[in-house]
Every structure is written in structure tokens, then in C-alpha cells.
Motif scaffolding. Structure first.
Motif, short mmCIF file in Angstrom:
data_model
loop_
_atom_site.label_atom_id
_atom_site.label_comp_id
_atom_site.label_asym_id
_atom_site.label_seq_id
_atom_site.Cartn_x
_atom_site.Cartn_y
_atom_site.Cartn_z
N MET A 31 7.87 -9.63 -7.54
CA MET A 31 8.25 -10.46 -6.40
C MET A 31 7.15 -10.51 -5.34
SD MET A 31 10.91 -11.93 -7.28
CE MET A 31 10.99 -12.86 -5.75
N ARG A 32 6.33 -9.46 -5.24
CA ARG A 32 5.19 -9.55 -4.33
C ARG A 32 4.20 -10.60 -4.83
NH1 ARG A 32 5.54 -3.90 -4.20
NH2 ARG A 32 3.71 -3.71 -5.57
N ALA A 33 3.99 -10.61 -6.15
CA ALA A 33 3.12 -11.65 -6.72
C ALA A 33 3.71 -13.03 -6.50
CB ALA A 33 2.91 -11.39 -8.21
N PHE A 34 5.02 -13.14 -6.65
CA PHE A 34 5.70 -14.42 -6.43
C PHE A 34 5.44 -14.93 -5.02
CE2 PHE A 34 9.32 -16.86 -4.92
CZ PHE A 34 9.63 -17.71 -5.97
N HIS A 35 5.70 -14.09 -4.03
CA HIS A 35 5.59 -14.54 -2.63
C HIS A 35 4.14 -14.69 -2.18
CE1 HIS A 35 9.79 -14.64 -1.54
NE2 HIS A 35 9.98 -13.44 -2.06
N MET A 36 3.27 -13.79 -2.59
CA MET A 36 1.88 -13.92 -2.18
C MET A 36 1.20 -15.12 -2.84
SD MET A 36 0.98 -11.85 0.16
CE MET A 36 -0.80 -12.15 0.05
N SER A 37 1.57 -15.41 -4.09
CA SER A 37 0.91 -16.52 -4.79
C SER A 37 1.31 -17.85 -4.21
CB SER A 37 1.22 -16.46 -6.29
OG SER A 37 2.59 -16.62 -6.55
N TRP A 38 2.61 -18.03 -3.87
CA TRP A 38 2.98 -19.33 -3.30
C TRP A 38 2.43 -19.47 -1.88
CZ3 TRP A 38 5.36 -20.42 1.21
CH2 TRP A 38 6.25 -19.52 1.77
N PHE A 39 2.40 -18.38 -1.13
CA PHE A 39 1.90 -18.47 0.24
C PHE A 39 0.40 -18.75 0.25
CE2 PHE A 39 0.35 -16.47 4.23
CZ PHE A 39 1.00 -17.32 5.12
N ALA A 40 -0.34 -18.09 -0.65
CA ALA A 40 -1.78 -18.34 -0.73
C ALA A 40 -2.05 -19.78 -1.14
CB ALA A 40 -2.42 -17.38 -1.74
N PHE A 41 -1.30 -20.28 -2.11
CA PHE A 41 -1.48 -21.67 -2.54
C PHE A 41 -1.10 -22.64 -1.42
CE2 PHE A 41 0.02 -25.19 -5.58
CZ PHE A 41 -1.23 -25.79 -5.56
N PHE A 42 -0.06 -22.30 -0.68
CA PHE A 42 0.35 -23.12 0.47
C PHE A 42 -0.80 -23.27 1.46
CE2 PHE A 42 1.84 -23.43 4.82
CZ PHE A 42 2.82 -24.41 4.79
N LEU A 43 -1.43 -22.16 1.80
CA LEU A 43 -2.54 -22.20 2.76
C LEU A 43 -3.74 -22.97 2.20
CD1 LEU A 43 -2.46 -18.59 4.24
CD2 LEU A 43 -1.70 -20.70 5.32
N PHE A 45 -3.62 -25.39 0.00
CA PHE A 45 -3.25 -26.80 0.01
C PHE A 45 -3.29 -27.36 1.44
CE2 PHE A 45 -1.73 -29.14 -3.67
CZ PHE A 45 -1.45 -30.39 -3.14
N PHE A 46 -2.84 -26.56 2.38
CA PHE A 46 -2.85 -26.96 3.79
C PHE A 46 -4.29 -27.23 4.25
CE2 PHE A 46 -3.00 -26.32 8.31
CZ PHE A 46 -1.79 -26.78 8.79
N ALA A 47 -5.20 -26.31 3.92
CA ALA A 47 -6.59 -26.48 4.33
C ALA A 47 -7.28 -27.59 3.53
CB ALA A 47 -7.34 -25.16 4.14
N TRP A 48 -6.92 -27.70 2.25
CA TRP A 48 -7.51 -28.71 1.36
C TRP A 48 -7.30 -30.11 1.91
CZ3 TRP A 48 -5.60 -29.19 -4.42
CH2 TRP A 48 -6.47 -30.02 -5.12
N PHE A 49 -6.08 -30.39 2.39
CA PHE A 49 -5.76 -31.72 2.89
C PHE A 49 -5.57 -31.74 4.40
CE2 PHE A 49 -4.74 -31.93 -1.58
CZ PHE A 49 -5.32 -33.14 -1.93
N GLY A 50 -6.08 -30.70 5.07
CA GLY A 50 -5.95 -30.64 6.52
C GLY A 50 -6.66 -31.77 7.23
N GLY A 162 5.57 -25.42 -6.17
CA GLY A 162 6.19 -26.38 -5.26
C GLY A 162 6.08 -25.96 -3.80
N TRP A 163 6.35 -24.68 -3.55
CA TRP A 163 6.22 -24.21 -2.17
C TRP A 163 4.76 -24.20 -1.73
CZ3 TRP A 163 10.13 -19.51 -1.98
CH2 TRP A 163 11.43 -20.02 -2.13
N GLY A 164 3.85 -24.02 -2.69
CA GLY A 164 2.44 -24.14 -2.36
C GLY A 164 2.06 -25.57 -2.03
N ASN A 165 2.50 -26.50 -2.88
CA ASN A 165 2.25 -27.92 -2.62
C ASN A 165 2.84 -28.38 -1.31
OD1 ASN A 165 0.94 -28.06 -5.04
ND2 ASN A 165 2.45 -29.36 -6.07
N LEU A 166 3.85 -27.66 -0.85
CA LEU A 166 4.47 -28.00 0.43
C LEU A 166 3.44 -28.03 1.56
CD1 LEU A 166 7.36 -28.49 1.56
CD2 LEU A 166 7.46 -26.06 2.09
N MET A 299 9.16 -32.66 0.06
CA MET A 299 10.09 -32.58 -1.07
C MET A 299 9.74 -31.41 -1.99
SD MET A 299 12.42 -34.86 -0.77
CE MET A 299 13.07 -35.08 -2.43
N ASN A 300 8.54 -30.88 -1.86
CA ASN A 300 8.16 -29.72 -2.66
C ASN A 300 9.01 -28.50 -2.35
OD1 ASN A 300 5.78 -30.08 -4.51
ND2 ASN A 300 4.93 -31.03 -2.67
#
Length: 465
Positions: A31-43, A45-50, A162-166, A299-300
Motif C-alpha cells: 500500500m505504500r507503493a500504491f500511494h507513493m506511485s500514484w502521488f509521484a505520477f500525479f506530480l 503529470f501536474f508539472a508535465w502539463f503545468g 487514474g489518480w496520477g492522470n488527475l 474524471m480520472n
């Protein structure tokens, strides 16, 4: 850990993977991998299209032409193709923990550096370099695939992605707010410094997350790849040398490459053009256009997870063939919804059509990566990397439709929707041998039975998401 009969489990047993998802559990490595991986991807994605929601300001400051904006769109997603191909093989070799740490730290540098761009050439150079952090998706999918069993792997993959793409939706309204309300409003920055400071902040957060990923996660349920190889529980790193070539020889991998280009590639395209589309075609201001564009990315929050979950459910009922049929249905509906959105001339109709289109787009992405973990488990990283790169290849191809005046974009979206509808039929080319179907069925039932046993004895058994 032992099996239901009390026998010790081998190091590579699927039963050591989590068989359920308990969102509020941070104590297990899964679950740490689950939460850290989506949060890292979220950031990432955020910076990628910032920069996308700030392009109206950047366009005016640098006097950018429509053709130059088109090249910025292409540059932002083109280098990701190569990065994803490389990072998939690297995950097989050194593990997702080190891959994510390195990518976040190195990727943060061009995100912060874009604030130093003074003309189109330097802006394009930084925009291309930023695209490398899009490879974070492959690491996210790899990490959850090795941490979760087959009965929930589609849901886990889809939810983290999906939460990363968010981040692509959140950045559409957060970056304009940070620029106008924080840096310009509270600190009195000008337009010139406002968007630059906003990008620097996004990069700094990525850097810090890279450091956190190193200390808070591990590669697999049993530990890190280096220690497991040293203990003889895994083959040496040299065993991964031929995995990329093996993945390349599988026609199904390239079929999914094209399919993912028709869903995630479309999402990247919409993330790049949505704010400008609403600003130019509906006369909306910077903040309002950002909020309208955010409806697609937000919607992600659940749509991609839903696509992966349906894949898991149909996989349990109808085997791997059920996952493939669901992929076809979701992608076919995405193409029809995109054509519908392209013909909306009134804002009141465009927003609901955009949301419907977004729903099927992200469910298609989740459906794709509910199939990917079963293509070839020996080269999971390479398969995930190639398929993931297909999303960016699709975005590069689609961007050429929009290297012109924004008034033509509605026609471009209509054409793109027709292409997606045709591509959906390629899903029927993804087939599995009978022995693969049987092995997947056994693994699914084994994982489901182990999950029930763990709940019964009060062991590690994350509850449904």
C-alpha cells in the motif's frame, strides 16, 4: 508466509502480493507503493502539463504563432516515447524504487528551468526535456503490477494511473490560481515572473517527492531487487538483457501500443489544447477556460479505476478474453463520444459532452492496463514501457492535426474520433493461448482464495477500494 495448506511460499509466489486494496493502510509495502506511485505520477503529470493552462499568457509574451504552439505540443510528448521505452527495461533491471527516485530528481530540473526561457527556441528545448517525466507512468504501472495479485491488479493499475492522470486536470485550474492569486496577487509578481515562479514551484515539489520515494518504498513485497538477487531469490540482473527484444517480437504488444495511443494519446492531446480551445472558441478568460478544461482531467478520480475494475470483474467471469472484449467496447464508445464533443457549438452542451468523452477515454486506459500484466510476465517492464510509449506516439500523431488556427480544431477532433473508433477493432487481435488462459484462471482463483483466507485469520488483507 505460507500457503493455505501451511507450506512455505516461494519468493516469486503471487500469493505474496496483496489481494485487496485498503486505501487507508500505509503500513504494508504494497500500500505504500500504491500511494507513493500514484502521488509521484500525479506530480509528474501536474508539472508535465503545468504550462498548458498558462499558454495564453506565454503566447502573448513571446508572440508565439499557431505553428510554434503546435511544435510545443509535439515536443512535450515526443521525447516521452523514448523515455518510456527505456524506463520499462530499466524497471526490470534495477527496480521501480531507484527508477522513480532518479526520474523525479532529474526531471524536476527542466520543470524549474523552463522559467528561464526567453524565446521560442529555449522554451521548446525545456518543453521537450520536461516530457521525460511522462515515463513515470510506466514505473507506476510496473510497481503496482508486482505488488498486487491478479484478482485486483487491473483495479490497482487503473487507480494509481487514474489518480496520477488527475494531475493533468488539477493543473488546469491550480496553475492559473497559483500564478494570478499567489505570485501576482499576494507577492505582487508581474505576468512575466508569475508563470515562471509557478513552474519553479512545481519542479521543486517533484524533487522533494523523489527523495521521499527512495526512503518510503521498496521494489517488491519481499524487499528490493538488489537484496533479493543477493539472497538468490531472484535471477541476476543480466537475465533481463533479452527481455526488451522478446517484448518487441510479440505482435500483441504493438497492437496494444496503437490502442493505447488511441486513448491515452487522445488524453494528452486534450490536456494540451483544452484551455486554448475553450478560450478561443467560447470566449472564456484564463481561469474560466482552465476550469472548463479541468473537467476532462478530473474524471480520472474514478473513471480509469472503473475501467480497470470492470476488466478485473470480467476477467474473473470470462477469463482474459473478457478483459479484451471490455477494452474494445470502452474504446469504441470513446471514439463516438469524441465525435459528439467535436460538434458541440454551445458551451452548455460542450461541457457534458466533454465529461462523457473523458469517461470512456479513461476507462479505455484502465481496460488496456488490465490486459498488459498478462501479456508476458517475464518482461513486464518492457511490455509496459512499449505500450505506454504508444500513448505518447498517439499524442504526437494527433498534434499534427492541431498545428493550425484553433477555429479548425473542431474538425480535427471529429477526424480524431473517427480514427479512435476504427482502432477499437484492433482489440480483437489481442489473443491468448489456451494454456495462458488456464494459468491466468488458476492464478485468479488462487489469489481470491488467499485473500479470503487472510481476512478469515486476520492477516494482511486490504479491503476493497
Amino acid at each position: 508466509m505460507s500457503d493455505p495448506a501451511g507450506r512455505p511460499l516461494p519468493a516469486n509466489s503471487p500469493l505474496k502480493k496483496a489481494t485487496r486494496i485498503r486505501l487507508f493502510n500505509f503500513s504494508t509495502p504494497q500500500m505504500r507503493a500504491f500511494h507513493m506511485s500514484w502521488f509521484a505520477f500525479f506530480l509528474c503529470f501536474f508539472a508535465w502539463f503545468g504550462l498548458a493552462p498558462l499558454m495564453a499568457v506565454v503566447r502573448e509574451e513571446m508572440s508565439l504563432t499557431p505553428d510554434q504552439i503546435g511544435w510545443l505540443m509535439i515536443g512535450s510528448v515526443s521525447v516521452t516515447i523514448v523515455a518510456r521505452l527505456m524506463i520499462g527495461w530499466l524497471c526490470d533491471r534495477i527496480g521501480p524504487r531507484l527508477c522513480y527516485t532518479g526520474l523525479l530528481i532529474l526531471g524536476s530540473l527542466p520543470v524549474m528551468g523552463v522559467g528561464f526561457a526567453e524565446d521560442f527556441k529555449t522554451l521548446l528545448a525545456f518543453r521537450v526535456a520536461i516530457g521525460a517525466i511522462g515515463a513515470s507512468f510506466v514505473i507506476t504501472q510496473y510497481h503496482t503490477s508486482v505488488m498486487f495479485a491478479s484478482n485486483v491488479v487491473g483495479t490497482a493499475n487503473a487507480t494509481t494511473a487514474g489518480w496520477g492522470n488527475l494531475g493533468g486536470g488539477v493543473t488546469q485550474f491550480v496553475m492559473p490560481f497559483v500564478m494570478t492569486s499567489v505570485f501576482m496577487g499576494a507577492f505582487g509578481f508581474s505576468d512575466y515572473w508569475g508563470w515562471r515562479a509557478s513552474m519553479f514551484l512545481a519542479g521543486a515539489v517533484c524533487f522533494l517527492t523523489g527523495v521521499a520515494y527512495y526512503f518510503l518504498t521498496q521494489d517488491a513485497p519481499e524487499g528490493n531487487l538488489r537484496e533479493l538477487r543477493a539472497a538468490g531469490k531472484l535471477p541476476p540482473a543480466s537475465s533481463t538483457n533479452g527481455t526488451f527484444v522478446e517484448a518487441c517480437r510479440d505482435l500483441r504488444v504493438w497492437t496494444l501500443f496503437v490502442i493505447y495511443g488511441a486513448c491515452f494519446g487522445v488524453e494528452l492531446t486534450i490536456n494540451n489544447i483544452a484551455a486554448l480551445h475553450f478560450a478561443d472558441n467560447y470566449g472564456m478568460g484564463l481561469k474560466a477556460a482552465g476550469l472548463a478544461a479541468a473537467a476532462f482531467g478530473l474524471m480520472n478520480l474514478f473513471a480509469r479505476s472503473l475501467g480497470g475494475h470492470i476488466g478485473d470483474v470480467l476477467g474473473g467471469k470470462n477469463g482474459l478474453r473478457g478483459r479484451v472484449l471490455w477494452l474494445f467496447a470502452a474504446l469504441f464508445a470513446e471514439g463516438l463520444a469524441l465525435m459528439l464533443f467535436s460538434q458541440m457549438s454551445a458551451l452548455a452542451l460542450a461541457i457534458p459532452a466533454l465529461i462523457l468523452f473523458s469517461l470512456f477515454t479513461q476507462m479505455s486506459e484502465g481496460a488496456t492496463f488490465s490486459v498488459v500484466p498478462f501479456i508476458n510476465k517475464k518482461c513486464l517492464g518492457s511490455v509496459a514501457g512499449i505500450v505506454g510509449a504508444g500513448g505518447n506516439a498517439g499524442a504526437v500523431a494527433a498534434a499534427f492535426l492541431f498545428k493550425t488556427e484553433t477555429a479548425w480544431w473542431s474538425t480535427g477532433l471529429l477526424i480524431l474520433g473517427g480514427i479512435v473508433t476504427c482502432v477499437s477493432f484492433l482489440a480483437f487481435a489481442v489473443r491468448f493461448a489456451p494454456e495462458t488462459e488456464a494459468a491466468a484462471r488458476r492464478e485468479f482463483e488462487q489469489a481470491r482464495g488467499e485473500g479470503a483466507r487472510r481476512e478469515l485469520v486476520g492477516g494482511l488483507a486490504p479491503s476493497p477500494a
